[in-house]
Motif scaffolding. Structure first.
Motif, PDB file in Angstrom:
ATOM      1  N   ASN A 148      65.766  23.034  76.556  1.00  0.00           N
ATOM      2  CA  ASN A 148      65.967  24.002  75.482  1.00  0.00           C
ATOM      3  C   ASN A 148      67.332  24.619  75.678  1.00  0.00           C
ATOM      4  OD1 ASN A 148      65.639  25.773  73.343  1.00  0.00           O
ATOM      5  ND2 ASN A 148      64.602  27.311  74.606  1.00  0.00           N
ATOM      6  N   HIS A 149      68.350  23.980  75.101  1.00  0.00           N
ATOM      7  CA  HIS A 149      69.723  24.396  75.361  1.00  0.00           C
ATOM      8  C   HIS A 149      70.058  25.678  74.612  1.00  0.00           C
ATOM      9  CE1 HIS A 149      70.750  20.966  77.770  1.00  0.00           C
ATOM     10  NE2 HIS A 149      70.364  20.130  76.837  1.00  0.00           N
ATOM     11  N   THR A 150      70.400  26.693  75.365  1.00  0.00           N
ATOM     12  CA  THR A 150      70.786  27.987  74.814  1.00  0.00           C
ATOM     13  C   THR A 150      72.003  28.481  75.588  1.00  0.00           C
ATOM     14  OG1 THR A 150      69.423  29.235  76.382  1.00  0.00           O
ATOM     15  CG2 THR A 150      68.367  28.529  74.310  1.00  0.00           C
ATOM     16  N   PRO A 151      72.737  29.474  75.036  1.00  0.00           N
ATOM     17  CA  PRO A 151      73.846  30.051  75.810  1.00  0.00           C
ATOM     18  C   PRO A 151      73.396  30.602  77.155  1.00  0.00           C
ATOM     19  CG  PRO A 151      74.014  30.702  73.507  1.00  0.00           C
ATOM     20  CD  PRO A 151      72.695  29.992  73.656  1.00  0.00           C
ATOM     21  N   GLU A 152      72.202  31.204  77.173  1.00  0.00           N
ATOM     22  CA  GLU A 152      71.697  31.770  78.417  1.00  0.00           C
ATOM     23  C   GLU A 152      71.420  30.674  79.452  1.00  0.00           C
ATOM     24  OE1 GLU A 152      71.311  34.389  75.087  1.00  0.00           O
ATOM     25  OE2 GLU A 152      70.433  32.385  75.381  1.00  0.00           O
ATOM     26  N   LEU A 180      80.020  16.353  85.421  1.00  0.00           N
ATOM     27  CA  LEU A 180      79.719  15.400  84.357  1.00  0.00           C
ATOM     28  C   LEU A 180      78.467  15.839  83.608  1.00  0.00           C
ATOM     29  CD1 LEU A 180      81.263  13.818  86.754  1.00  0.00           C
ATOM     30  CD2 LEU A 180      80.436  11.763  85.632  1.00  0.00           C
ATOM     31  N   VAL A 181      78.406  15.483  82.330  1.00  0.00           N
ATOM     32  CA  VAL A 181      77.253  15.784  81.494  1.00  0.00           C
ATOM     33  C   VAL A 181      76.822  14.502  80.799  1.00  0.00           C
ATOM     34  CG1 VAL A 181      76.340  17.130  79.569  1.00  0.00           C
ATOM     35  CG2 VAL A 181      77.963  18.176  81.161  1.00  0.00           C
ATOM     36  N   TYR A 182      75.517  14.220  80.878  1.00  0.00           N
ATOM     37  CA  TYR A 182      75.011  12.959  80.349  1.00  0.00           C
ATOM     38  C   TYR A 182      74.934  12.931  78.827  1.00  0.00           C
ATOM     39  CZ  TYR A 182      72.002   8.818  80.051  1.00  0.00           C
ATOM     40  OH  TYR A 182      71.489   7.584  79.755  1.00  0.00           O
ATOM     41  N   ARG A 183      74.545  14.046  78.201  1.00  0.00           N
ATOM     42  CA  ARG A 183      74.372  14.039  76.742  1.00  0.00           C
ATOM     43  C   ARG A 183      74.899  15.338  76.135  1.00  0.00           C
ATOM     44  NH1 ARG A 183      68.946  11.452  74.416  1.00  0.00           N
ATOM     45  NH2 ARG A 183      70.338  11.557  72.615  1.00  0.00           N
ATOM     46  N   THR A 184      76.203  15.398  75.927  1.00  0.00           N
ATOM     47  CA  THR A 184      76.792  16.599  75.333  1.00  0.00           C
ATOM     48  C   THR A 184      76.310  16.820  73.909  1.00  0.00           C
ATOM     49  OG1 THR A 184      78.746  15.321  74.632  1.00  0.00           O
ATOM     50  CG2 THR A 184      78.887  16.487  76.736  1.00  0.00           C
ATOM     51  N   PRO A 188      73.747  22.654  71.172  1.00  0.00           N
ATOM     52  CA  PRO A 188      73.967  23.110  69.794  1.00  0.00           C
ATOM     53  C   PRO A 188      75.443  23.208  69.445  1.00  0.00           C
ATOM     54  CG  PRO A 188      72.268  24.433  70.858  1.00  0.00           C
ATOM     55  CD  PRO A 188      72.869  23.561  71.923  1.00  0.00           C
ATOM     56  N   ASP A 189      76.265  23.633  70.416  1.00  0.00           N
ATOM     57  CA  ASP A 189      77.715  23.753  70.215  1.00  0.00           C
ATOM     58  C   ASP A 189      78.383  23.404  71.539  1.00  0.00           C
ATOM     59  OD1 ASP A 189      80.366  24.448  69.814  1.00  0.00           O
ATOM     60  OD2 ASP A 189      79.914  26.355  68.823  1.00  0.00           O
ATOM     61  N   PRO A 190      78.677  22.113  71.780  1.00  0.00           N
ATOM     62  CA  PRO A 190      79.207  21.722  73.094  1.00  0.00           C
ATOM     63  C   PRO A 190      80.536  22.384  73.436  1.00  0.00           C
ATOM     64  CG  PRO A 190      79.252  19.879  71.544  1.00  0.00           C
ATOM     65  CD  PRO A 190      78.449  20.954  70.902  1.00  0.00           C
TER      66      PRO A 190
END
Length: 342
Positions: A148-152, A180-184, A188-190
Motif C-alpha cells: 500500500n504505497h503512501t508517502p508515509e 534499486l526499485v523493482y517496480r516504480t 502513485p507518484d514515483p
C-alpha cells in the motif's frame, strides 16, 4: 546517525573497472507465511528438487553444487557464498528487500548480515515493492502480503534501511548509496517518492541517493522522467518471438509443455546489439534462465546455453560499461546469484 562510519567518497576516475553486482534472493529458509501458503518448512528447494525435464537437452532438475541444499538460518552459509562470489568475479550482492508497510519478509539473512557485519562483502538493496502472491503456482490473484504505497510508507521504508545505507560495505556511486526499485510504476507518484527519499536521506546526514529502477513490467518510462538516476534491464521481460528456438522437432518436446523455449545465442546477439537509450541503462547479462521448478509445463526456458556464450555476453557488457560510463557509474547487474527456481 553514525556518519563517521562511512568511507570518504572517492573522486570518479575514468579508469575504474566496472563493478559486477549479482541479485541475491534471501529465500532459502522457512518463514511462517510460506508455511501457511505451501506447507510446513517450505522453501523453494522443494520446487527445485521435484522439477523435471520437458524436452531433450533441458537441464532439469538443476541441483545445487558446492553448498548443497543450504539453509540461510545458518549465518556461515552467507560467508561461504561471499567467498565463492569473490573468487568468481562478483563485486557485490544486491539483496532483494521485502517490505510491506512495516512488515518484513525473508529478513533473517539480511538481519544476520548486518548485525554480524559479515560477510565482509559489498552489498546493496533492491526493494521488491510488489504484492507477494502465489504467482508461481498459478494463484497470482491470491495475495499473501499486499503493498500500500503512501508517502508515509515511502519514508518509513527509507528510515528503516538507513542504518544499512551507512554500513561501510554498502555500495556507493560517487559517494551516494545505491538503491534499486523493482517496480516504480506501482508508486502513485514515483517522482514524489524519489524526492521524498532524497530529502530524508540528506536530512539524516547520509547524503543524496543513487536511485535505479527496473525496466521490467514498465520498460517505457525513462528514469530521469521520474527523478531516478538510471535503470537496469532484465532480459526475461523483453524477448521477441524471433528469439525462440526455430525448430523444436529435435528437442522432442513433451506434449503437455505449453511454455516458451528461447535460443540463448540469439538472446545474446539481441542484447549485445540493442541500441543505447538517451539515459543511463545498465546491462543485465543473464545465466541460464529456466523457471520450470516454479511453472512446470508453463515455463520459460533459455536453451543452448554454454559458458562460451555467457562469456561473450559478459565481455560485451563489460566493454559497454567502460565505453558508456565513467568512474563509479560503471556498473553491471547479473540475474542472478541464488534464484535456483528460475
Amino acid at each position: 546517525m553514525a556518519g563517521d562510519a562511512r568511507p570518504p567518497a572517492p573522486a570518479p576516475a575514468r579508469d575504474v573497472d566496472p563493478r559486477v553486482i549479482a541479485f541475491y534472493l534471501p529465500q532459502y529458509h522457512p518463514i511462517p507465511l510460506n508455511d501457511r501458503a505451501w506447507g510446513k518448512g517450505f522453501t523453494e528447494w522443494r520446487n527445485v528438487g521435484r522439477s523435471r525435464a520437458y524436452f531433450e537437452g533441458q537441464y532439469q532438475p538443476r541441483l545445487p553444487g558446492e553448498l548443497g541444499y543450504y539453509d540461510l538460518r545458518v549465518p556461515q552459509i552467507m560467508d561461504q557464498q561471499a567467498e565463492l562470489a569473490r573468487a568468481h568475479g562478483i563485486d557485490a550482492f544486491c539483496y532483494y528487500y521485502y517490505w510491506f508497510n512495516g512488515t518484513r519478509l525473508l529478513n533473517l539473512p539480511l538481519d544476520n548480515m548486518l548485525q554480524r557485519r559479515r560477510p565482509d562483502f559489498p552489498f546493496c538493496f533492491c526493494w521488491a515493492n510488489e504484492n507477494w502472491t502465489r504467482r508461481w503456482d498459478g494463484m497470482d490473484k491470491e495475495v499473501l502480503a499486499a503493498q500500500n504505497h503512501t508517502p508515509e510508507d515511502d519514508l518509513a521504508f527509507l528510515r528503516f534501511i538507513m542504518p544499512a545505507l551507512e554500513d561501510p560495505r554498502y555500495v556507493r556511486v560517487n559517494g551516494k548509496p545505491l538503491l534499486l526499485v523493482y517496480r516504480t510504476e506501482l508508486f502513485p507518484d514515483p517522482r514524489a517518492t524519489a524526492e521524498r527519499w532524497r530529502e530524508a536521506s540528506i536530512r539524516a546526514g547520509i547524503g543524496d541517493l543513487f536511485l535505479v529502477r527496473c525496466e521490467g513490467f514498465d520498460p517505457w518510462t525513462s528514469p530521469d522522467s521520474i527523478g531516478f538516476d538510471a535503470s537496469y534491464e532484465v532480459p526475461t521481460f523483453i524477448l521477441p518471438d524471433e528469439l525462440k528456438v526455430a525448430n523444436l522437432a529435435p528437442l522432442k518436446v513433451a506434449p503437455e509443455f505449453k511454455g516458451r523455449i528461447y535460443d540463448y545465442p540469439r538472446i545474446v546477439d539481441f542484447y549485445c546489439n540493442r541500441p543505447d537509450p538517451p539515459y543511463r541503462r545498465y546491462r543485465g547479462p543473464m545465466l541460464a534462465w529456466d523457471n520450470t521448478p516454479r511453472h512446470a509445463e508453463r515455463a520459460v526456458v533459455f536453451h543452448n546455453v554454454t559458458p562460451q556464450e555467457f562469456e561473450r555476453w559478459m565481455s560485451d557488457s563489460l566493454a559497454h560499461a567502460r565505453r558508456r560510463f565513467a568512474g563509479q557509474e560503471r556498473l553491471l547487474v547479473v540475474n542472478a546469484w541464488s534464484e535456483w527456481a528460475e
